[in-house]
Write an enzyme that holds these catalytic residues in place. Structure first.
Site, PDB file in Angstrom:
ATOM      1  N   LYS A  77      17.420 -45.367 -22.054  1.00  0.00           N
ATOM      2  CA  LYS A  77      18.765 -44.825 -21.830  1.00  0.00           C
ATOM      3  C   LYS A  77      19.403 -44.572 -23.185  1.00  0.00           C
ATOM      4  CE  LYS A  77      21.733 -44.064 -18.428  1.00  0.00           C
ATOM      5  NZ  LYS A  77      21.423 -43.533 -17.096  1.00  0.00           N
ATOM      6  N   GLY A 177      34.228 -41.797  -7.380  1.00  0.00           N
ATOM      7  CA  GLY A 177      33.577 -40.954  -8.395  1.00  0.00           C
ATOM      8  C   GLY A 177      33.079 -39.688  -7.731  1.00  0.00           C
ATOM      9  N   GLY A 179      31.636 -36.819  -9.060  1.00  0.00           N
ATOM     10  CA  GLY A 179      30.914 -35.977 -10.023  1.00  0.00           C
ATOM     11  C   GLY A 179      29.592 -35.533  -9.437  1.00  0.00           C
ATOM     12  N   VAL A 181      26.812 -36.980  -8.754  1.00  0.00           N
ATOM     13  CA  VAL A 181      26.252 -37.798  -7.663  1.00  0.00           C
ATOM     14  C   VAL A 181      27.177 -37.773  -6.450  1.00  0.00           C
ATOM     15  CG1 VAL A 181      25.570 -40.124  -6.970  1.00  0.00           C
ATOM     16  CG2 VAL A 181      25.017 -39.297  -9.270  1.00  0.00           C
ATOM     17  N   GLY A 182      28.449 -38.106  -6.686  1.00  0.00           N
ATOM     18  CA  GLY A 182      29.382 -38.277  -5.581  1.00  0.00           C
ATOM     19  C   GLY A 182      29.575 -37.033  -4.737  1.00  0.00           C
TER      20      GLY A 182
HETATM   21  P1  NAD Z   1      29.640 -37.370 -13.605  1.00  0.00           P
HETATM   22  O1  NAD Z   1      30.149 -37.467 -14.983  1.00  0.00           O
HETATM   23  O2  NAD Z   1      29.127 -36.077 -13.090  1.00  0.00           O
HETATM   24  O3  NAD Z   1      30.757 -37.857 -12.562  1.00  0.00           O
HETATM   25  C1  NAD Z   1      31.411 -39.071 -12.686  1.00  0.00           C
HETATM   26  C2  NAD Z   1      32.634 -39.037 -11.777  1.00  0.00           C
HETATM   27  O4  NAD Z   1      33.233 -40.309 -11.797  1.00  0.00           O
HETATM   28  C3  NAD Z   1      33.708 -38.050 -12.189  1.00  0.00           C
HETATM   29  O5  NAD Z   1      34.250 -37.456 -11.029  1.00  0.00           O
HETATM   30  C4  NAD Z   1      34.776 -38.931 -12.854  1.00  0.00           C
HETATM   31  O6  NAD Z   1      36.076 -38.397 -12.759  1.00  0.00           O
HETATM   32  C5  NAD Z   1      34.626 -40.168 -12.016  1.00  0.00           C
HETATM   33  N1  NAD Z   1      35.132 -41.390 -12.609  1.00  0.00           N
HETATM   34  C6  NAD Z   1      35.029 -41.835 -13.878  1.00  0.00           C
HETATM   35  N2  NAD Z   1      35.634 -43.024 -14.008  1.00  0.00           N
HETATM   36  C7  NAD Z   1      36.112 -43.320 -12.781  1.00  0.00           C
HETATM   37  C8  NAD Z   1      36.828 -44.400 -12.246  1.00  0.00           C
HETATM   38  N3  NAD Z   1      37.154 -45.435 -13.016  1.00  0.00           N
HETATM   39  N4  NAD Z   1      37.167 -44.383 -10.925  1.00  0.00           N
HETATM   40  C9  NAD Z   1      36.826 -43.343 -10.133  1.00  0.00           C
HETATM   41  N5  NAD Z   1      36.129 -42.283 -10.589  1.00  0.00           N
HETATM   42  C10 NAD Z   1      35.794 -42.283 -11.891  1.00  0.00           C
HETATM   43  O7  NAD Z   1      28.525 -38.523 -13.478  1.00  0.00           O
HETATM   44  P2  NAD Z   1      27.329 -38.623 -12.454  1.00  0.00           P
HETATM   45  O8  NAD Z   1      26.145 -37.928 -13.017  1.00  0.00           O
HETATM   46  O9  NAD Z   1      27.828 -38.266 -11.094  1.00  0.00           O
HETATM   47  O10 NAD Z   1      27.007 -40.177 -12.526  1.00  0.00           O
HETATM   48  C11 NAD Z   1      27.797 -41.136 -11.817  1.00  0.00           C
HETATM   49  C12 NAD Z   1      27.032 -42.441 -11.777  1.00  0.00           C
HETATM   50  O11 NAD Z   1      25.777 -42.234 -11.115  1.00  0.00           O
HETATM   51  C13 NAD Z   1      26.674 -43.048 -13.130  1.00  0.00           C
HETATM   52  O12 NAD Z   1      26.642 -44.446 -12.983  1.00  0.00           O
HETATM   53  C14 NAD Z   1      25.267 -42.559 -13.369  1.00  0.00           C
HETATM   54  O13 NAD Z   1      24.553 -43.389 -14.242  1.00  0.00           O
HETATM   55  C15 NAD Z   1      24.707 -42.652 -11.976  1.00  0.00           C
HETATM   56  N6  NAD Z   1      23.549 -41.824 -11.704  1.00  0.00           N
HETATM   57  C16 NAD Z   1      23.564 -40.494 -11.925  1.00  0.00           C
HETATM   58  C17 NAD Z   1      22.447 -39.724 -11.592  1.00  0.00           C
HETATM   59  C18 NAD Z   1      22.448 -38.238 -11.698  1.00  0.00           C
HETATM   60  O14 NAD Z   1      21.501 -37.632 -11.187  1.00  0.00           O
HETATM   61  N7  NAD Z   1      23.448 -37.603 -12.265  1.00  0.00           N
HETATM   62  C19 NAD Z   1      21.292 -40.342 -11.108  1.00  0.00           C
HETATM   63  C20 NAD Z   1      21.312 -41.721 -10.891  1.00  0.00           C
HETATM   64  C21 NAD Z   1      22.446 -42.455 -11.196  1.00  0.00           C
END
Ligand code: NAD
Length: 370
Positions: A77, A177, A179, A181-182
């Protein structure tokens, strides 16, 4: 700088590299945790408050995630200190500078994570080429754009409903969240008939017990706005997302958001971990005692890295979706059946499975002969 050796054990980390380039304000860390199964893959996270310890814990999560998913990759990472919303030109300088500094770390393959995306991966490809999750026009499978992790998460939830007393069709879910994933998890769950009742982003929570229009929320985010600007819902602060009653609660943002101090506020039947390390082990134990089914992060959110590994092998997007579906469904069922049979936490069942796979790979490596 925190002491990373306190986290070291028989699996890793293999390397911890700090990068500092004062000329461009670059501060970052790379942790390569374990490479017994192959070169490590793990995302590059950009956030203002990232630490070496967070990086090491996330790298370990990748070791287990990749092993659990049966991928020929170890775990690593990288984290980069900075506001991910900084001006694009400044972000580009930092990302390019970071990957150039790590040019020779061949046991680490860059991938997207929180605060980085396909465009960032394109900059890395341009500099050093050792990257996955690049845009389609560069021959990649844009895992965030297609929603690889959200797709996998929806399959994990679909399998897990057999271990819970609700039907996914009509189930009410909450996502912290919104983003990469969400929002895709929301999209795929809605396609399976579930209803989003609340979502949040860094600006706050939006709640509507009658259901939110996920496509409209995604459009808001694409326009650079917050989900809280959605008209047909009640706006609450970010922390309020924890209390909202639902069937499925999905953390998809930051680490350690649920801990002993707030876990009893959760009012859900299932927690499906989209984020990495979002719930402390102590809190997971409490969930287990309360009969709330908990899908561990490295099982439920493996879709992205399975997609990345498929891209690395040069296979197609269709092959990636098929691999995600097959692996997520099989692993979720295996972990939940083991947990049920042995009366243990799903995380302990998942950890035992992943650790066994890493140790088997390590037994073939040279340093284990001596
Ligand atoms: P991203 O940056 O696309 O989205 C993150 C989202 O979380 C944004 O909407 C942001 O506004 C929100 N956020 C940030 N702080 C916050 C808080 N305190 N309360 C509520 N919302 C908050 O990131 P992502 O790629 O969606 O990743 C999110 C999580 O999933 C991370 O832990 C990442 O490690 C994990 N993850 C991502 C992937 C992937 O394919 N992108 C795969 C496995 C795990």
């Amino acid at each position: 700088m925190d002491d990373v050796f306190k986290l070291a054990d028989d699996l890793g980390p293999l390397k911890v590299i700090h990068v500092h380039e004062p000329g461009i304000g670059l501060k970052g860390v790379l942790v390569i945790d374990n490479v017994a199964r192959g070169p490590s893959v793990g995302g590059v996270r950009m956030a203002a408050d990232v630490t070496t310890e967070e990086c090491a814990r996330l790298a370990r999560a990748m070791t287990f995630k990749n092993a659990a998913a049966g991928l020929p990759h170890g775990g690593g990472k990288a984290v980069l200190v900075g506001d991910p919303k900084m001006p694009k030109v400044q972000k580009e300088i930092l990302i390019r500078g970071f990957c150039c500094a790590l040019r020779n770390e061949e046991q680490y393959i860059f991938a997207p994570d929180m605060g980085t995306n396909e465009t960032c991966m394109a900059w890395i490809k341009d500099e050093i080429d050792r990257v996955v999750g690049v845009p389609r026009e560069l021959g990649g499978i844009p895992l965030d754009e297609i929603g690889a992790t959200g797709f996998g998460l929806s399959h994990a939830v679909d399998v897990a409903q057999d271990f819970c007393d609700f039907d996914l069709k009509g189930a009410r879910f909450v996502i912290q969240g919104f983003g990469a994933v969400g929002k895709h998890a929301a999209r795929f769950l809605c396609a399976a008939g579930a209803i989003a009742v609340a979502v949040s982003d860094s600006a706050g929570t939006i709640y509507n017990p009658d259901g939110l229009d996920v496509d409209a929320l995604i459009a808001l985010k694409s326009a650079g706005k917050s989900v809280t600007e959605y008209g047909a819902g009640e706006k609450r602060d970010g922390d309020a997302i924890i209390d909202i009653e639902c069937d499925i609660w999905i953390p998809a943002a930051r680490p350690d958001v649920i801990h002993e101090g707030n876990v009893n506020r959760l009012n859900a039947k299932m927690v499906a971990q989209g984020a990495n390390i979002p719930i402390t082990y102590a809190a997971e134990k409490i969930l287990h005692q309360k009969g709330i089914l908990n899908l561990p992060d490295f099982i439920a959110n493996a879709g992205g890295v399975i997609c990345a590994a498929t891209e690395y092998q040069g296979a197609s997007e269709a092959a990636a979706f098929a691999a995600i579906e097959e692996k997520l469904r099989r692993n979720t069922r295996e972990v939940l059946e083991t947990a049920q049979r042995e009366q243990i936490l799903p995380r302990d069942a998942a950890l035992a499975m992943a650790r066994r796979r890493v140790e088997q790979a390590m037994s073939h490596r040279r340093w284990h002969i001596f």
